[in-house]
Write an enzyme that holds these catalytic residues in place. Sequence first.
Site, PDB file in Angstrom:
ATOM      1  N   HIS A   1       0.801  -1.222   0.000  1.00 54.83           N
ATOM      2  CA  HIS A   1       0.000   0.000   0.000  1.00 54.83           C
ATOM      3  C   HIS A   1       0.835   1.273   0.000  1.00 54.83           C
ATOM      4  O   HIS A   1       0.283   2.351   0.193  1.00 54.83           O
ATOM      5  CB  HIS A   1      -0.909   0.033   1.237  1.00 54.83           C
TER       6      HIS A   1
ATOM      7  N   LYS B   1       0.130  13.929   1.420  1.00 57.23           N
ATOM      8  CA  LYS B   1      -1.243  14.217   1.015  1.00 57.23           C
ATOM      9  C   LYS B   1      -1.483  15.719   0.866  1.00 57.23           C
ATOM     10  O   LYS B   1      -2.474  16.147   0.305  1.00 57.23           O
ATOM     11  CB  LYS B   1      -2.229  13.598   2.008  1.00 57.23           C
TER      12      LYS B   1
ATOM     13  N   LYS C   1      -8.947  12.962   4.729  1.00 57.28           N
ATOM     14  CA  LYS C   1      -8.004  11.854   4.700  1.00 57.28           C
ATOM     15  C   LYS C   1      -7.027  12.014   5.861  1.00 57.28           C
ATOM     16  O   LYS C   1      -6.966  13.068   6.504  1.00 57.28           O
ATOM     17  CB  LYS C   1      -7.259  11.776   3.364  1.00 57.28           C
ATOM     18  N   ARG C   2      -6.272  10.991   6.120  1.00 53.59           N
ATOM     19  CA  ARG C   2      -5.234  11.047   7.141  1.00 53.59           C
ATOM     20  C   ARG C   2      -4.295  12.220   6.856  1.00 53.59           C
ATOM     21  O   ARG C   2      -3.953  12.493   5.713  1.00 53.59           O
ATOM     22  CB  ARG C   2      -4.467   9.712   7.118  1.00 53.59           C
TER      23      ARG C   2
ATOM     24  N   THR D   1      -8.964   5.629  -1.879  1.00 51.02           N
ATOM     25  CA  THR D   1     -10.347   5.174  -2.064  1.00 51.02           C
ATOM     26  C   THR D   1     -11.322   6.306  -1.776  1.00 51.02           C
ATOM     27  O   THR D   1     -12.429   6.306  -2.288  1.00 51.02           O
ATOM     28  CB  THR D   1     -10.681   3.965  -1.159  1.00 51.02           C
TER      29      THR D   1
ATOM     30  N   LYS E   1     -14.872   7.395  -3.725  1.00 47.21           N
ATOM     31  CA  LYS E   1     -16.159   7.665  -3.078  1.00 47.21           C
ATOM     32  C   LYS E   1     -16.692   9.031  -3.483  1.00 47.21           C
ATOM     33  O   LYS E   1     -17.886   9.195  -3.765  1.00 47.21           O
ATOM     34  CB  LYS E   1     -15.993   7.581  -1.557  1.00 47.21           C
TER      35      LYS E   1
END
Length: 797
Positions: A356, A540, A534-535, A642, A646
């Site tokens: 991942h 990110k 998100k985290r 993911t 969504k």
Amino acid sequence: MTAQTQPTVTVDSLQAEITRHLKLSIGKDPSHASVYDWRMSLSLALRDLVVEPWFASTRKTYEGQHKRVYYLSMEFLIGRLVEDVTINLDVEQTAIDAMAALGQDYKVVVADEPDAALGNGGLGRLAACFMDSLATLAIPAYGYGIRYEHGLFEQHFENGQQTESAEGWLAQRHVWEFERPEVAYKIHFGGYVNEEDGKANWHPAETVLASAYDTPVIGWKGQWANTLRLWAAKPVKLFDLESFNRGDYVGANAPERLARTISRVLYPDDTTQDGKELRLKQEYFFTSASIKDLLRRFLSEGHQITDLADHVAIQLNDTHPAIAGPELVRLLIDKHALPEKDAIELARKCLAYTNHTLLPEALESWPEDLFARILPRHHRIIQMIQHRHLEETGSDVRIIDHGNVKMGELAFVMAHKVNGVSALHSELVKETVFADLNTAYPNRIINQTNGITPRRWLYSCNPALRGLINDTIGTKWHTDLEQLQDLNAHIDDAGFQEAFRAAKSANKNRMAAWLKDRNGVTLDTSAMFDIQIKRIHEYKRQHMNILETIALWNEIRDNPTADWTPRVKVFGGKAAPGYALAKSIIHLINDVAATINNDPVTRDKLQVVYPENYNVSMAEILIPASDLSEQISTAGKEASGTGNMKLSLNGSPTIGTLDGANVEIRDHVGHDNFFLFGLTAAEADAQRADHGYARRAIEASPRLSRVLGQIAAGVFSGGDRYRYSDILHNLYENDYFLVSCDFDNYFAKQREVDAVYSDVTRWTRMAAANTAGMGWFSSDRTISGYAQDIWNAHSVT
């Protein structure tokens, strides 16, 4: 798939069962029942409907001796289950009507259920989606994980800073699980290994029990059910009475303290030696129990141990359960007397590993001295595995290297297949983190692009859009998401567009009401809802988002009468407790929010909100309401994502880089319906090779320089010039994730977003095209790929 005979569930019959459970299971009469009592009674009535298909599925698997899939994961972020079960049993309206007949609001009752604190983010939500799809496709499967007493942590903000407290999800009874006290395994740690008659004997120093708790996972229409088996750690000896009577009250509770610590918290802070030891114990604890359990089940059917791979497929979700390879080899050698070479080959045929991450530091490794002390037998087995790996391949890639046991390399060597989770990611895995192992084991790496379950992430969480899609193209999309492409014939129809906008508006109003009730914040629902959930992590790039927000604030203040597109910037996510820079980014977001939201010049054009404690239930409110999906990670660093799936599925166009599954999403929804910006992965690598790139990029950007200067001057920190010195130093001196280089392009692309959003027809078409194009991203498709390409497992039909 196999059709199970389902009893007809009517409003009257469900109402009667709810009332019966209220009286006999909860011990309340209706006049004194609380929302909690009603929720428990409804849950028990629904659980009763799950049990028979669960039993029938288990019986059919045993009778046919079908191959089972075992999915090992540290996280299963299952969220609330009342809605999930009513949807998959197709009794949602029946439950709504039954609760109404009892004088209760179904939505209020459902909202009373706590989220199961069994995960952090995408990894755990993916595992939950996979369990849903395995059941929907009728593939016999077990999910294996840990029954965390407190889970990750509950996030709060104090003066804008993240604080952590224990999640209390198990303070109430978890009604969906069945305790299995008869299913318990001794799990050992420490001690020493000696040789007796040519056989290794492990003499452990500590032992705990892994005790099983089962939650049935029901598939679509209740046709099949699998099991999520979670392990709780318990002491072998509950209480040392002798020590207590000697006055050693602390020592008397030591066995229980050790056990409870192991299954208490998800991802304990591992910046300390004690934290590292606890994490390793956690990973071995649940993995060992799971391997022992699947072997017991396999042998109970009368099979020969050498046939294990014909009946068992074990999928490792990330490196956390990588110890499964040495543990299975240990049991095959020590308990079943297989030769070393045969044990390794048999284990490898059973095991597969999902990678991942492209961040080398995210591939777990353990100090060898710690590993050898906690798992001395496994240390020897890994040395043996490594010796055979080096001998057979001629590779120079070591599992134990420079005093560390490298779990990514271990998982790779012990798997017959290694999969990435997006097309780009899988290719980069071959070229970067596992380049040498890819050479040693050609064709071992394959791709299985992630997916999401449409039952939870459209059908359940977005009833307004669900109704429109059903009315437009029918209901086959519920289990065949590719049917959404039929919406393309309607997206230019004015009536459809109006209905699509109405669905989005309903979701935005729902989110606004939720946030008003929760935080007292009033949102402008006509504004664009721009969402990044998100985290919190540097790659990110939440900090790039908030820097762009400051830049936009500056522009509005400079020219307040211009025709600005109003925006609500929404952030959601947690930072690891030991991740100082990520926590600093959270603090900055909240400080900026406080400044902007209180600015009378801009607050009707720009708002920033950051609801605390992001979880599945929050996602189910935010995602359907989103207008713009922020997927802005540095190219080459996000494996898949993911959340991006969504949001797009729910009609939210993406602003994003060519990273992870963004690449495939853009191809499927259409390049014109995706706001692309930023360096490519190759360009990012080239940029890093240019020394001093960050400072030069900042100095070349007046807009970014101004923003960073404001932060340095304390504009958002009450004059404190040093509060964000860590972020500023990172951006000027390191900026590995290239915020400085992508910033101007990102800002410009956001202004393009503004222009398109102001064209209502064009934006609606883009949003609808996103929904129509997302059929390929169903986890049903992903699981079918795993079943065919990795597991050699089949639906039971």
